[in-house]
Design an enzyme around this catalytic site. Structure first.
Site, PDB file in Angstrom:
ATOM      1  N   TYR A   1       1.053  -1.250   0.088  1.00  0.00           N
ATOM      2  CA  TYR A   1      -0.022   0.074   0.164  1.00  0.00           C
ATOM      3  C   TYR A   1       0.999   1.257  -0.151  1.00  0.00           C
ATOM      4  CZ  TYR A   1      -4.002   2.942   0.870  1.00  0.00           C
ATOM      5  OH  TYR A   1      -4.873   3.836   0.697  1.00  0.00           O
TER       6      TYR A   1
ATOM      7  N   LYS B   1     -21.713 -18.835  -9.963  1.00  0.00           N
ATOM      8  CA  LYS B   1     -21.229 -18.475 -11.177  1.00  0.00           C
ATOM      9  C   LYS B   1     -19.919 -17.913 -10.973  1.00  0.00           C
ATOM     10  CE  LYS B   1     -22.250 -18.158 -15.588  1.00  0.00           C
ATOM     11  NZ  LYS B   1     -23.405 -18.153 -16.095  1.00  0.00           N
TER      12      LYS B   1
ATOM     13  N   ASP C   1     -28.714 -13.458 -16.036  1.00  0.00           N
ATOM     14  CA  ASP C   1     -30.067 -13.421 -15.590  1.00  0.00           C
ATOM     15  C   ASP C   1     -30.795 -12.022 -15.691  1.00  0.00           C
ATOM     16  OD1 ASP C   1     -29.670 -16.006 -15.217  1.00  0.00           O
ATOM     17  OD2 ASP C   1     -29.567 -16.137 -12.878  1.00  0.00           O
TER      18      ASP C   1
ATOM     19  N   GLY D   1     -37.162 -16.766 -26.480  1.00  0.00           N
ATOM     20  CA  GLY D   1     -36.447 -16.004 -25.563  1.00  0.00           C
ATOM     21  C   GLY D   1     -35.032 -15.296 -26.028  1.00  0.00           C
TER      22      GLY D   1
ATOM     23  N   ASN E   1     -23.866 -24.425 -20.254  1.00  0.00           N
ATOM     24  CA  ASN E   1     -22.820 -23.571 -20.598  1.00  0.00           C
ATOM     25  C   ASN E   1     -21.626 -23.250 -19.725  1.00  0.00           C
ATOM     26  OD1 ASN E   1     -24.244 -22.508 -18.174  1.00  0.00           O
ATOM     27  ND2 ASN E   1     -25.154 -20.824 -19.346  1.00  0.00           N
TER      28      ASN E   1
END
Length: 424
Positions: free
Chosen positions: A33, A88, A131, A190, A310
Site C-alpha cells: 500500500y 457463477k 439473468d 427468448g 454452458n
C-alpha cells in the site's frame, strides 16, 4: 449435508477475496500500500495499459445481474440472485482460474443499468451479464458493447448458444447430416433461443424456424419485436404440429412437455432432439427413445446423458479473451469455441474422467458433448478463442500459441492446488 448447510456453514456464501502477495512485514505493507504503491500508480498514470501488468484487471470479470430472470424462477430480485451469481463466480474460478466480483444491481431500467455497468467497467477485464430478462438483456448488451472496450457477453444467450452449436456439430456428424442442409426447429423465442439462431446462422445453418407461444415467427405477424422479426419467415403462422414436419433438429428452449409423440414421429430420419427446458424438459429422453430409437437426445439436466451446459463454454471464452486482452467476444470466437468443444468429445476419453464420473463412455449417441470436469477444455478451448480473436483483429496483446498452451497448463496445475476448502 443439505443444500442450505452447504451455502451457510463454515463461512457464509461460496467465495472470498484473498491476497496474492505476502503481507507479513512492515516492508511488505509499505510496498503493498503506501508509500510504495504510489510509484505503481504514477507509472499507470503515464501509461494506462500497464494496469493489466500491475493489477488484477486482466483476470477479473464482473458477473452482473439485476435479478429479473434468475434461473427458471423469474424476477426474484437482487438478494435472491446473489447465491446464483456467487455460484457463477465459483465456476469461473475452478474451471478457468478467473477471479470474479458478483455485482447485483437494484435497477430494472436497461438504460440506467448500462450507465451503472459502464461506469464501473474500468475495474474489470470482462463483463458477464447474467439473468437479465428479455428484451432488456439485448438492449444492455448491445449498448455496453458500444461503450466499453472490454469483452461483454450475456451468458444466457451466447454461452448457451455456443454449447448448443457444439453439441449439434457432433449430433449431426453421428446422424450423417450437414448443418447447411438440415431443417432446424427452435421452440421458444427468448434470449437464448434468438442467440442460438444467430450463432447457427453464423456457422452455416440455412433453414431455421422459430416458434414462440403464439406460433411460428412469421412475416404475417404484426406483434413481433425487432429481435424476433429478424427470424420471421414467409409462411403462415403455423403451430409446432405443422412446423415440425420433416425437421431434422428440434431445439427446445421453452417449457416442459411441449414435444409430443406425434411431433417426434413427424421428424426426419435420425432426428436430433435437444430438450433443454429445466427442470422439466420438452420431452423426457426415455420416452423419446421409445418413440424414436434412431434419435439423438440431449437435455439441460445433469442426471441424463448429453447435458447441454454452458459451463462448457463461458469460462473458456473469457479465459481466451482475457489473455489476449480482446476488446470483445465476437461470433467468430464463439464458433471457434464450439468447434473445439465438439472436437474434444470425439477424442479418446481420459481415464481420470471415467474415474470422476464412475462410468465408461465414448463418443457416440450418448456422449456428444464433453463432461464439465474435462480439463482438456481449459487446455484447448481458450487457445481456439485467442487465435480467432487475433485473426479478427480484436486483440491488444501479442500471442504465441505454444507459450499460451504452457501457461494454461500452469493454470490447470494451480487450480488443482489452490483451493483450501473448509470442512463442512
Amino acid at each position: 449435508m443439505g443444500i442450505f448447510d452447504y451455502h451457510r456453514l463454515c463461512r457464509e456464501g461460496k467465495i472470498e477475496v484473498v491476497p496474492t502477495k505476502p503481507v507479513k512485514s512492515v516492508e511488505d505493507l509499505s510496498v503493498s500500500y503506501t508509500p510504495g504503491v504510489g510509484d505503481v500508480a504514477e507509472k499507470i498514470k503515464e501509461n494506462p495499459d500497464l494496469v493489466y501488468d500491475y493489477t488484477t484487471k486482466g483476470n477479473l470479470v464482473a458477473v452482473v445481474t439485476n435479478g429479473t430472470a434468475v434461473l427458471g424462477l423469474g424476477n426474484t430480485g437482487v438478494y435472491a440472485s446473489k447465491p446464483v451469481m456467487e455460484g457463477k463466480a465459483v465456476l469461473f474460478k475452478i474451471f478457468a482460474d478467473i477471479d470474479v466480483f458478483d455485482i447485483e444491481i437494484n435497477e430494472k431500467s436497461p438504460e440506467k443499468l448500462v450507465e451503472i455497468i459502464s461506469a464501473v467497467s474500468p475495474t474489470f477485464g470482462g463483463i458477464n451479464l447474467e439473468d437479465i430478462k428479455a428484451p432488456d438483456c439485448f438492449i444492455v448488451e448491445r449498448a455496453l458493447k458500444e461503450r466499453v472496450d472490454i469483452p461483454v457477453m450475456h451468458d444466457d444467450q451466447w454461452g448457451t448458444a455456443t454449447v448448443i452449436l457444439a453439441g449439434l456439430f457432433n449430433a449431426l456428424y453421428i446422424a450423417g447430416k450437414n448443418l447447411q442442409d438440415v431443417k432446424i426447429v427452435i421452440n421458444g423465442a427468448g434470449s437464448s433461443a434468438l442467440a442460438t439462431a444467430k450463432l447457427l446462422r453464423k456457422a452455416g445453418a440455412q433453414n431455421i424456424f422459430i416458434l414462440d407461444s403464439k406460433g411460428l415467427l412469421s412475416q404475417k405477424r404484426e406483434d413481433l419485436s425487432e429481435y424476433k422479426r429478424e427470424f420471421a419467415v414467409d409462411m403462415p403462422v403455423y403451430k409446432l404440429d405443422r412446423v415440425i414436419e420433416d425437421a431434422d433438429v428440434f431445439i427446445g428452449l421453452s417449457v416442459g412437455n411441449t414435444l409430443k409423440e406425434n411431433h417426434l414421429l413427424k421428424m426426419s430420419k435420425n432426428p436430433v432432439v435437444f430438450a433443454l427446458a429445466n427442470p422439466i424438459p420438452e420431452i423426457y429422453p426415455d420416452l423419446a427413445k421409445k418413440i424414436r430409437e434412431d434419435g439423438i437426445l440431449a437435455t439441460g439436466r445433469s442426471d441424463f446423458k448429453n447435458q447441454i451446459n454452458n459451463v462448457l463454454s463461458f469460462p473458456y471464452l473469457f479465459r481466451g479473451a482475457l489473455d489476449v486482452r480482446a476488446k470483445e467476444i465476437n461470433t467468430e470466437m464463439l464458433v471457434s469455441a464450439a468447434e473445439k468443444i465438439a472436437q474434444i468429445a470425439r477424442k479418446e476419453v481420459p481415464d481420470y474422467l471415467r474415474d470422476i464420473y464412475q462410468e465408461k463412455f465414448s463418443f457416440g449417441k450418448e456422449y456428444i458433448i464433453p463432461k464439465p470436469f474435462d480439463r482438456r477444455l481449459l487446455l484447448e478451448v481458450p487457445v481456439a478463442v485467442a487465435e480467432t480473436a487475433v485473426k479478427t483483429g480484436t486483440t491488444r496483446k501479442e500471442f504465441d500459441a505454444e507459450i499460451y498452451r504452457e501457461n494454461l497448463r500452469k493454470r490447470m496445475e494451480r487450480i488443482e492446488k489452490i483451493f483450501p476448502y473448509c470442512s463442512l
